[in-house]
Design a protein around this motif. Structure first.
Motif, PDB file in Angstrom:
ATOM      1  N   GLU A   1      46.281  56.111  -4.773  1.00  0.00           N
ATOM      2  CA  GLU A   1      45.297  56.089  -5.847  1.00  0.00           C
ATOM      3  C   GLU A   1      45.548  57.164  -6.905  1.00  0.00           C
ATOM      4  OE1 GLU A   1      40.481  56.320  -6.565  1.00  0.00           O
ATOM      5  OE2 GLU A   1      41.247  56.119  -4.546  1.00  0.00           O
ATOM      6  N   HIS A   2      45.808  58.405  -6.485  1.00  0.00           N
ATOM      7  CA  HIS A   2      45.954  59.509  -7.435  1.00  0.00           C
ATOM      8  C   HIS A   2      47.330  60.150  -7.419  1.00  0.00           C
ATOM      9  CE1 HIS A   2      41.697  59.346  -8.275  1.00  0.00           C
ATOM     10  NE2 HIS A   2      41.461  59.354  -6.983  1.00  0.00           N
ATOM     11  N   SER A   3      48.235  59.646  -6.566  1.00  0.00           N
ATOM     12  CA  SER A   3      49.552  60.265  -6.442  1.00  0.00           C
ATOM     13  C   SER A   3      50.573  59.231  -5.981  1.00  0.00           C
ATOM     14  CB  SER A   3      49.500  61.410  -5.433  1.00  0.00           C
ATOM     15  OG  SER A   3      49.205  60.919  -4.138  1.00  0.00           O
ATOM     16  N   PHE A   4      51.843  59.644  -6.007  1.00  0.00           N
ATOM     17  CA  PHE A   4      52.888  58.800  -5.460  1.00  0.00           C
ATOM     18  C   PHE A   4      53.926  59.676  -4.786  1.00  0.00           C
ATOM     19  CE2 PHE A   4      54.364  59.760  -9.702  1.00  0.00           C
ATOM     20  CZ  PHE A   4      55.736  59.844  -9.620  1.00  0.00           C
ATOM     21  N   THR A   5      54.612  59.101  -3.807  1.00  0.00           N
ATOM     22  CA  THR A   5      55.658  59.788  -3.065  1.00  0.00           C
ATOM     23  C   THR A   5      56.979  59.106  -3.373  1.00  0.00           C
ATOM     24  OG1 THR A   5      54.107  60.339  -1.300  1.00  0.00           O
ATOM     25  CG2 THR A   5      56.444  60.468  -0.760  1.00  0.00           C
ATOM     26  N   LEU A   6      57.962  59.900  -3.747  1.00  0.00           N
ATOM     27  CA  LEU A   6      59.281  59.409  -4.117  1.00  0.00           C
ATOM     28  C   LEU A   6      60.297  59.932  -3.112  1.00  0.00           C
ATOM     29  CD1 LEU A   6      61.416  58.190  -6.056  1.00  0.00           C
ATOM     30  CD2 LEU A   6      61.252  60.315  -7.374  1.00  0.00           C
ATOM     31  N   ALA A   7      61.031  59.021  -2.467  1.00  0.00           N
ATOM     32  CA  ALA A   7      62.074  59.419  -1.524  1.00  0.00           C
ATOM     33  C   ALA A   7      63.281  59.952  -2.286  1.00  0.00           C
ATOM     34  CB  ALA A   7      62.483  58.231  -0.665  1.00  0.00           C
ATOM     35  N   SER A   8      63.990  60.902  -1.668  1.00  0.00           N
ATOM     36  CA  SER A   8      65.238  61.423  -2.222  1.00  0.00           C
ATOM     37  C   SER A   8      66.273  61.450  -1.101  1.00  0.00           C
ATOM     38  CB  SER A   8      65.035  62.833  -2.782  1.00  0.00           C
ATOM     39  OG  SER A   8      64.926  63.787  -1.738  1.00  0.00           O
ATOM     40  N   ASN A   9      67.478  61.888  -1.408  1.00  0.00           N
ATOM     41  CA  ASN A   9      68.506  62.006  -0.370  1.00  0.00           C
ATOM     42  C   ASN A   9      68.126  63.045   0.680  1.00  0.00           C
ATOM     43  OD1 ASN A   9      70.212  60.101  -1.606  1.00  0.00           O
ATOM     44  ND2 ASN A   9      71.060  61.661  -2.947  1.00  0.00           N
ATOM     45  N   GLU A  10      67.319  64.021   0.299  1.00  0.00           N
ATOM     46  CA  GLU A  10      66.961  65.115   1.206  1.00  0.00           C
ATOM     47  C   GLU A  10      65.593  64.958   1.847  1.00  0.00           C
ATOM     48  OE1 GLU A  10      70.200  66.002  -1.143  1.00  0.00           O
ATOM     49  OE2 GLU A  10      68.213  65.563  -1.929  1.00  0.00           O
TER      50      GLU A  10
ATOM     51  N   PHE B   1      66.486  70.692  -7.699  1.00  0.00           N
ATOM     52  CA  PHE B   1      66.706  71.461  -6.473  1.00  0.00           C
ATOM     53  C   PHE B   1      65.450  71.491  -5.618  1.00  0.00           C
ATOM     54  CE2 PHE B   1      66.857  75.254  -3.885  1.00  0.00           C
ATOM     55  CZ  PHE B   1      68.088  75.099  -3.278  1.00  0.00           C
ATOM     56  N   PRO B   2      65.564  71.194  -4.345  1.00  0.00           N
ATOM     57  CA  PRO B   2      66.747  70.870  -3.557  1.00  0.00           C
ATOM     58  C   PRO B   2      66.981  69.367  -3.400  1.00  0.00           C
ATOM     59  CG  PRO B   2      64.953  71.239  -2.063  1.00  0.00           C
ATOM     60  CD  PRO B   2      64.411  71.408  -3.476  1.00  0.00           C
ATOM     61  N   HIS B   3      66.326  68.549  -4.199  1.00  0.00           N
ATOM     62  CA  HIS B   3      66.418  67.094  -4.050  1.00  0.00           C
ATOM     63  C   HIS B   3      67.454  66.497  -5.000  1.00  0.00           C
ATOM     64  CE1 HIS B   3      62.949  66.806  -1.393  1.00  0.00           C
ATOM     65  NE2 HIS B   3      62.452  67.788  -2.118  1.00  0.00           N
ATOM     66  N   THR B   4      68.106  65.403  -4.520  1.00  0.00           N
ATOM     67  CA  THR B   4      69.081  64.685  -5.332  1.00  0.00           C
ATOM     68  C   THR B   4      68.887  63.183  -5.150  1.00  0.00           C
ATOM     69  OG1 THR B   4      70.754  64.676  -3.578  1.00  0.00           O
ATOM     70  CG2 THR B   4      70.828  66.508  -5.154  1.00  0.00           C
ATOM     71  N   TRP B   5      69.355  62.433  -6.154  1.00  0.00           N
ATOM     72  CA  TRP B   5      69.383  60.984  -6.130  1.00  0.00           C
ATOM     73  C   TRP B   5      70.755  60.563  -6.611  1.00  0.00           C
ATOM     74  CZ3 TRP B   5      65.519  64.075  -7.667  1.00  0.00           C
ATOM     75  CH2 TRP B   5      64.300  63.942  -7.014  1.00  0.00           C
ATOM     76  N   THR B   6      71.321  59.544  -5.994  1.00  0.00           N
ATOM     77  CA  THR B   6      72.666  59.087  -6.322  1.00  0.00           C
ATOM     78  C   THR B   6      72.588  57.793  -7.123  1.00  0.00           C
ATOM     79  OG1 THR B   6      73.470  60.085  -4.278  1.00  0.00           O
ATOM     80  CG2 THR B   6      74.905  58.469  -5.348  1.00  0.00           C
ATOM     81  N   LYS B   7      73.311  57.761  -8.244  1.00  0.00           N
ATOM     82  CA  LYS B   7      73.321  56.591  -9.112  1.00  0.00           C
ATOM     83  C   LYS B   7      73.648  55.336  -8.308  1.00  0.00           C
ATOM     84  CE  LYS B   7      75.512  54.671 -13.216  1.00  0.00           C
ATOM     85  NZ  LYS B   7      76.471  54.937 -14.299  1.00  0.00           N
ATOM     86  N   GLY B   8      72.824  54.297  -8.475  1.00  0.00           N
ATOM     87  CA  GLY B   8      73.053  53.023  -7.821  1.00  0.00           C
ATOM     88  C   GLY B   8      72.449  52.882  -6.435  1.00  0.00           C
ATOM     89  N   LEU B   9      72.017  53.980  -5.830  1.00  0.00           N
ATOM     90  CA  LEU B   9      71.389  53.883  -4.510  1.00  0.00           C
ATOM     91  C   LEU B   9      69.908  53.579  -4.661  1.00  0.00           C
ATOM     92  CD1 LEU B   9      72.977  56.751  -2.380  1.00  0.00           C
ATOM     93  CD2 LEU B   9      73.589  54.329  -2.505  1.00  0.00           C
ATOM     94  N   ASP B  10      69.356  52.923  -3.643  1.00  0.00           N
ATOM     95  CA  ASP B  10      67.942  52.578  -3.706  1.00  0.00           C
ATOM     96  C   ASP B  10      67.100  53.594  -2.953  1.00  0.00           C
ATOM     97  OD1 ASP B  10      69.208  51.405  -1.388  1.00  0.00           O
ATOM     98  OD2 ASP B  10      67.316  50.412  -0.979  1.00  0.00           O
ATOM     99  N   TYR B  11      65.877  53.774  -3.439  1.00  0.00           N
ATOM    100  CA  TYR B  11      64.913  54.721  -2.893  1.00  0.00           C
ATOM    101  C   TYR B  11      63.548  54.049  -2.866  1.00  0.00           C
ATOM    102  CZ  TYR B  11      68.693  57.922  -3.888  1.00  0.00           C
ATOM    103  OH  TYR B  11      69.925  58.519  -3.918  1.00  0.00           O
ATOM    104  N   GLU B  12      62.640  54.615  -2.111  1.00  0.00           N
ATOM    105  CA  GLU B  12      61.313  54.016  -1.972  1.00  0.00           C
ATOM    106  C   GLU B  12      60.260  54.885  -2.648  1.00  0.00           C
ATOM    107  OE1 GLU B  12      59.421  51.963   1.726  1.00  0.00           O
ATOM    108  OE2 GLU B  12      58.861  54.071   1.800  1.00  0.00           O
ATOM    109  N   ILE B  13      59.291  54.209  -3.250  1.00  0.00           N
ATOM    110  CA  ILE B  13      58.108  54.871  -3.792  1.00  0.00           C
ATOM    111  C   ILE B  13      56.899  54.321  -3.059  1.00  0.00           C
ATOM    112  CG2 ILE B  13      56.537  54.947  -5.758  1.00  0.00           C
ATOM    113  CD1 ILE B  13      58.750  55.398  -7.560  1.00  0.00           C
ATOM    114  N   VAL B  14      56.007  55.220  -2.684  1.00  0.00           N
ATOM    115  CA  VAL B  14      54.722  54.833  -2.112  1.00  0.00           C
ATOM    116  C   VAL B  14      53.657  55.272  -3.101  1.00  0.00           C
ATOM    117  CG1 VAL B  14      53.120  55.124  -0.202  1.00  0.00           C
ATOM    118  CG2 VAL B  14      55.580  55.083   0.244  1.00  0.00           C
TER     119      VAL B  14
END
Length: 61
Positions: free
Chosen positions: A31-40, A15-28
């Motif tokens: 150096e010390h962290s990463f950002t993960l896209a979600s549906n929200e 909560f409040p983020h979701t990911w849908t099976k089979g859909l693609d998302y981006e990671i950036v």
């Protein structure tokens, strides 16, 4: 900074983020962290938890 595409292995929710099976998302990756896209939007994580988070996704590129 590296960017790559991943696919959710299952429907996921943290909560409040979701990911849908089979859909693609981006990671950036930084150096010390990463950002993960979600549906929200995006979530920021420290690299220490990356392996645990990535168990739920398949890397495409």
């Amino acid at each position: 900074m590296n960017k790559y595409t991943i696919i959710a292995k299952d429907d996921l929710e943290t909560f409040p983020h979701t990911w849908t099976k089979g859909l693609d998302y981006e990671i950036v990756q930084k150096e010390h962290s990463f950002t993960l896209a979600s549906n929200e939007g995006q979530l920021n994580f420290v690299n220490k938890v990356k392996d645990a988070v990535m168990e739920n996704f398949e890397v495409l590129t």
